[in-house]
Motif scaffolding. Sequence first.
Motif, PDB file in Angstrom:
ATOM      1  N   TRP A   7    -112.290  37.300 -53.473  1.00 12.84           N
ATOM      2  CA  TRP A   7    -112.887  36.026 -53.864  1.00 12.84           C
ATOM      3  C   TRP A   7    -111.761  34.990 -53.836  1.00 12.84           C
ATOM      4  O   TRP A   7    -110.608  35.308 -53.663  1.00 12.84           O
ATOM      5  N   GLY A   8    -112.092  33.721 -54.005  1.00 17.96           N
ATOM      6  CA  GLY A   8    -111.095  32.669 -53.849  1.00 17.96           C
ATOM      7  C   GLY A   8    -111.140  32.113 -52.439  1.00 17.96           C
ATOM      8  O   GLY A   8    -111.891  32.562 -51.577  1.00 17.96           O
ATOM      9  N   ASN A   9    -110.306  31.125 -52.183  1.00 16.38           N
ATOM     10  CA  ASN A   9    -110.316  30.439 -50.895  1.00 16.38           C
ATOM     11  C   ASN A   9    -109.665  31.237 -49.770  1.00 16.38           C
ATOM     12  O   ASN A   9    -110.029  31.115 -48.608  1.00 16.38           O
ATOM     13  N   GLY A  10    -108.665  32.072 -50.145  1.00 16.39           N
ATOM     14  CA  GLY A  10    -107.901  32.717 -49.085  1.00 16.39           C
ATOM     15  C   GLY A  10    -107.152  31.648 -48.276  1.00 16.39           C
ATOM     16  O   GLY A  10    -106.878  30.561 -48.773  1.00 16.39           O
ATOM     17  N   PRO A  11    -106.879  31.936 -46.988  1.00 16.95           N
ATOM     18  CA  PRO A  11    -107.064  33.208 -46.287  1.00 16.95           C
ATOM     19  C   PRO A  11    -105.920  34.175 -46.600  1.00 16.95           C
ATOM     20  O   PRO A  11    -104.935  33.798 -47.239  1.00 16.95           O
ATOM     21  N   GLU A  12    -106.061  35.409 -46.146  1.00 13.01           N
ATOM     22  CA  GLU A  12    -104.984  36.378 -46.301  1.00 13.01           C
ATOM     23  C   GLU A  12    -103.865  36.025 -45.319  1.00 13.01           C
ATOM     24  O   GLU A  12    -104.024  36.170 -44.117  1.00 13.01           O
ATOM     25  N   ILE A  13    -102.756  35.556 -45.849  1.00 16.23           N
ATOM     26  CA  ILE A  13    -101.676  35.065 -44.985  1.00 16.23           C
ATOM     27  C   ILE A  13    -100.380  35.865 -45.148  1.00 16.23           C
ATOM     28  O   ILE A  13     -99.394  35.583 -44.466  1.00 16.23           O
ATOM     29  N   PHE A  14    -100.392  36.859 -46.035  1.00 24.79           N
ATOM     30  CA  PHE A  14     -99.168  37.617 -46.270  1.00 24.79           C
ATOM     31  C   PHE A  14     -99.234  39.010 -45.663  1.00 24.79           C
ATOM     32  O   PHE A  14    -100.283  39.665 -45.662  1.00 24.79           O
ATOM     33  N   ASP A  15     -98.106  39.440 -45.145  1.00 22.64           N
ATOM     34  CA  ASP A  15     -97.894  40.838 -44.801  1.00 22.64           C
ATOM     35  C   ASP A  15     -96.564  41.244 -45.427  1.00 22.64           C
ATOM     36  O   ASP A  15     -95.889  40.439 -46.080  1.00 22.64           O
ATOM     37  N   GLU A  16     -96.172  42.475 -45.221  1.00 21.37           N
ATOM     38  CA  GLU A  16     -94.967  42.969 -45.883  1.00 21.37           C
ATOM     39  C   GLU A  16     -93.726  42.180 -45.474  1.00 21.37           C
ATOM     40  O   GLU A  16     -92.829  41.942 -46.289  1.00 21.37           O
ATOM     41  N   HIS A  17     -93.679  41.729 -44.232  1.00 23.36           N
ATOM     42  CA  HIS A  17     -92.474  41.072 -43.733  1.00 23.36           C
ATOM     43  C   HIS A  17     -92.367  39.630 -44.231  1.00 23.36           C
ATOM     44  O   HIS A  17     -91.326  39.233 -44.764  1.00 23.36           O
ATOM     45  N   ASN A  18     -93.447  38.849 -44.068  1.00 22.33           N
ATOM     46  CA  ASN A  18     -93.313  37.449 -44.503  1.00 22.33           C
ATOM     47  C   ASN A  18     -93.330  37.317 -46.028  1.00 22.33           C
ATOM     48  O   ASN A  18     -92.842  36.336 -46.577  1.00 22.33           O
ATOM     49  N   ALA A  19     -93.886  38.327 -46.726  1.00 24.76           N
ATOM     50  CA  ALA A  19     -93.853  38.300 -48.188  1.00 24.76           C
ATOM     51  C   ALA A  19     -92.416  38.391 -48.690  1.00 24.76           C
ATOM     52  O   ALA A  19     -92.016  37.694 -49.627  1.00 24.76           O
ATOM     53  N   GLU A  20     -91.618  39.242 -48.057  1.00 23.03           N
ATOM     54  CA  GLU A  20     -90.224  39.358 -48.474  1.00 23.03           C
ATOM     55  C   GLU A  20     -89.447  38.096 -48.127  1.00 23.03           C
ATOM     56  O   GLU A  20     -88.620  37.620 -48.919  1.00 23.03           O
ATOM     57  N   THR A  21     -89.726  37.528 -46.960  1.00 20.70           N
ATOM     58  CA  THR A  21     -89.070  36.277 -46.569  1.00 20.70           C
ATOM     59  C   THR A  21     -89.392  35.162 -47.548  1.00 20.70           C
ATOM     60  O   THR A  21     -88.509  34.413 -47.985  1.00 20.70           O
ATOM     61  N   TYR A  22     -90.674  35.055 -47.896  1.00 22.05           N
ATOM     62  CA  TYR A  22     -91.137  34.036 -48.845  1.00 22.05           C
ATOM     63  C   TYR A  22     -90.481  34.254 -50.210  1.00 22.05           C
ATOM     64  O   TYR A  22     -90.010  33.299 -50.846  1.00 22.05           O
ATOM     65  N   GLY A  23     -90.446  35.492 -50.674  1.00 20.42           N
ATOM     66  CA  GLY A  23     -89.821  35.786 -51.954  1.00 20.42           C
ATOM     67  C   GLY A  23     -88.354  35.397 -51.979  1.00 20.42           C
ATOM     68  O   GLY A  23     -87.857  34.815 -52.945  1.00 20.42           O
ATOM     69  N   LYS A  24     -87.646  35.700 -50.895  1.00 21.73           N
ATOM     70  CA  LYS A  24     -86.224  35.358 -50.824  1.00 21.73           C
ATOM     71  C   LYS A  24     -86.023  33.848 -50.842  1.00 21.73           C
ATOM     72  O   LYS A  24     -85.094  33.335 -51.484  1.00 21.73           O
ATOM     73  N   LEU A  25     -86.914  33.122 -50.174  1.00 26.95           N
ATOM     74  CA  LEU A  25     -86.825  31.660 -50.162  1.00 26.95           C
ATOM     75  C   LEU A  25     -86.959  31.107 -51.575  1.00 26.95           C
ATOM     76  O   LEU A  25     -86.195  30.227 -52.000  1.00 26.95           O
ATOM     77  N   LEU A  26     -87.942  31.628 -52.327  1.00 29.95           N
ATOM     78  CA  LEU A  26     -88.153  31.146 -53.696  1.00 29.95           C
ATOM     79  C   LEU A  26     -86.984  31.532 -54.589  1.00 29.95           C
ATOM     80  O   LEU A  26     -86.526  30.732 -55.419  1.00 29.95           O
ATOM     81  N   GLY A  27     -86.516  32.756 -54.433  1.00 31.81           N
ATOM     82  CA  GLY A  27     -85.385  33.195 -55.233  1.00 31.81           C
ATOM     83  C   GLY A  27     -84.152  32.348 -54.993  1.00 31.81           C
ATOM     84  O   GLY A  27     -83.443  31.961 -55.927  1.00 31.81           O
ATOM     85  N   ASN A  28     -83.898  32.033 -53.747  1.00 39.93           N
ATOM     86  CA  ASN A  28     -82.750  31.185 -53.419  1.00 39.93           C
ATOM     87  C   ASN A  28     -82.861  29.812 -54.050  1.00 39.93           C
ATOM     88  O   ASN A  28     -81.871  29.238 -54.515  1.00 39.93           O
ATOM     89  N   ARG A  29     -84.063  29.269 -54.066  1.00 43.56           N
ATOM     90  CA  ARG A  29     -84.238  27.903 -54.562  1.00 43.56           C
ATOM     91  C   ARG A  29     -84.053  27.814 -56.075  1.00 43.56           C
ATOM     92  O   ARG A  29     -83.497  26.836 -56.582  1.00 43.56           O
ATOM     93  N   TRP A  30     -84.534  28.821 -56.801  1.00 46.61           N
ATOM     94  CA  TRP A  30     -84.608  28.675 -58.255  1.00 46.61           C
ATOM     95  C   TRP A  30     -83.835  29.732 -59.041  1.00 46.61           C
ATOM     96  O   TRP A  30     -83.971  29.823 -60.262  1.00 46.61           O
TER      97      TRP A  30
END
Length: 446
Positions: free
Chosen positions: A145-168
């Motif tokens: 439920w929710g708007n979606g779409p499903e945009i994460f996979d194992e690879h880009n999820a780690e990239t995204y997490g690292k980006l956030l971690g670096n910023r904050w």
Amino acid sequence: MINKLFIIFAMFFTSAVYAGIPFTHGNLKVDGSGRYLEHDDGTPFLYMGDTAWEMLSRLTYEDACAYMDNRVGKGINVIQTVLLSELVGVRDTTAIGVPQLIDGDVRRPNPCYLAHVDSVLAYAERIGLYLAILPTWGDKVDKQWGNGPEIFDEHNAETYGKLLGNRWASRPNIIWIIGGDRGGDGKNRAIWNAMARGIKSVDKIHLMTYHPHGEHSSSMWFHNEDWLDFNMIQTGHCQGRYDIYRRMMLNDMSLRPVKPVMDGEPRYEDIPRNFKLEDGRFAAIDVRHTLYQSMLTGACGYTYGNNNLWQMYAPGREPKCNAQTYWYNAMDMEAECQLIHFVRLWNEIPFRGGTNIPCCATPTDEYASDEAVGFMTEDYMLCYFPGGNKWNMKIPDKFASCYTIEWMNPRTGQRIVKGKSGGCELDINLPEGGNNDWLLILKKEK
């Protein structure tokens, strides 16, 4: 959105009162018992949260500041919110006029949106608030439920997490929450683990937990993961008795290794029971039940929720879950104004040294709506009565010789001293019976 003169006054007043509040006690960590949270210097930390999932995407900076000012006065010190929200699509325009992502690409968060989050984080720090940030709502991993779409996979999820971690990573006032009203099984498990791994690869200091869907716990999938510092359960919006804490929270407290646990989404104030209007709405007393029952079970914290506030309901927006009051008019409802009474109690009594007392009291009248919950420290015994008139209470031997008796009204914080007593049993007459809840405070006489 709300009166601009009010915003200016609120920001001026809060700045005058709270300016320069330092995070001088150091970073947050799990304490030596494994049950509670504390700062680096050992100062206890009560996670007293508020649910504002859509704050970053649906409020302007000025509105977010006015909202956070209001929460500080209620004893709240953590705001739970989401970067990629459920109700504003990743390509849709947020309250500041830009989307959260560029072209819907998780590797390209919009710089203007991130700058907005920076500003909100800075103001929260200024007034002494933590933001417990979900990198994304669960629909971006597992739509359901929710708007979606499903945009994460194992690879880009780690990239995204690292980006956030670096910023904050260097900000003092962040707690990370992986998940977002979803399970951690199937394909989700690898994605959530990758996102957590990405953040933790560069952010070594901030606490991290996981927000599951209703009547589930983070422990069901991630208890043994190194990145999970404390467990979060969601008792949800359908259960109305202490049974849910016996089933979920006591279970988590029995797991090894020992980790703190808290209810990160109990029944919201003003949400329809079972999501059905015909069943009525959860009221202040229902919220107080979850607060006192969970904390006296041994939780490390608690998160309040309001059906109108989590979604920042406002004119022109679809009311989810039958929201009926605009967010700026819903900031002072009954239960949220009563949280401060528990915060003051927690600051008075050393909860970190205590333990839950199972089956400490039984009703001796016809009351059967719920059960009393007890808690004991070295010098105090607490018992929360959800209602009724007459109870019989068992007193541990260590208190039996002599103890003072005091009642606290959870609705007002008012204390009523009833003198001293002794013995291994105590027949209780609540100060006001029926559907009124009360907290009994026994203090051991030395």
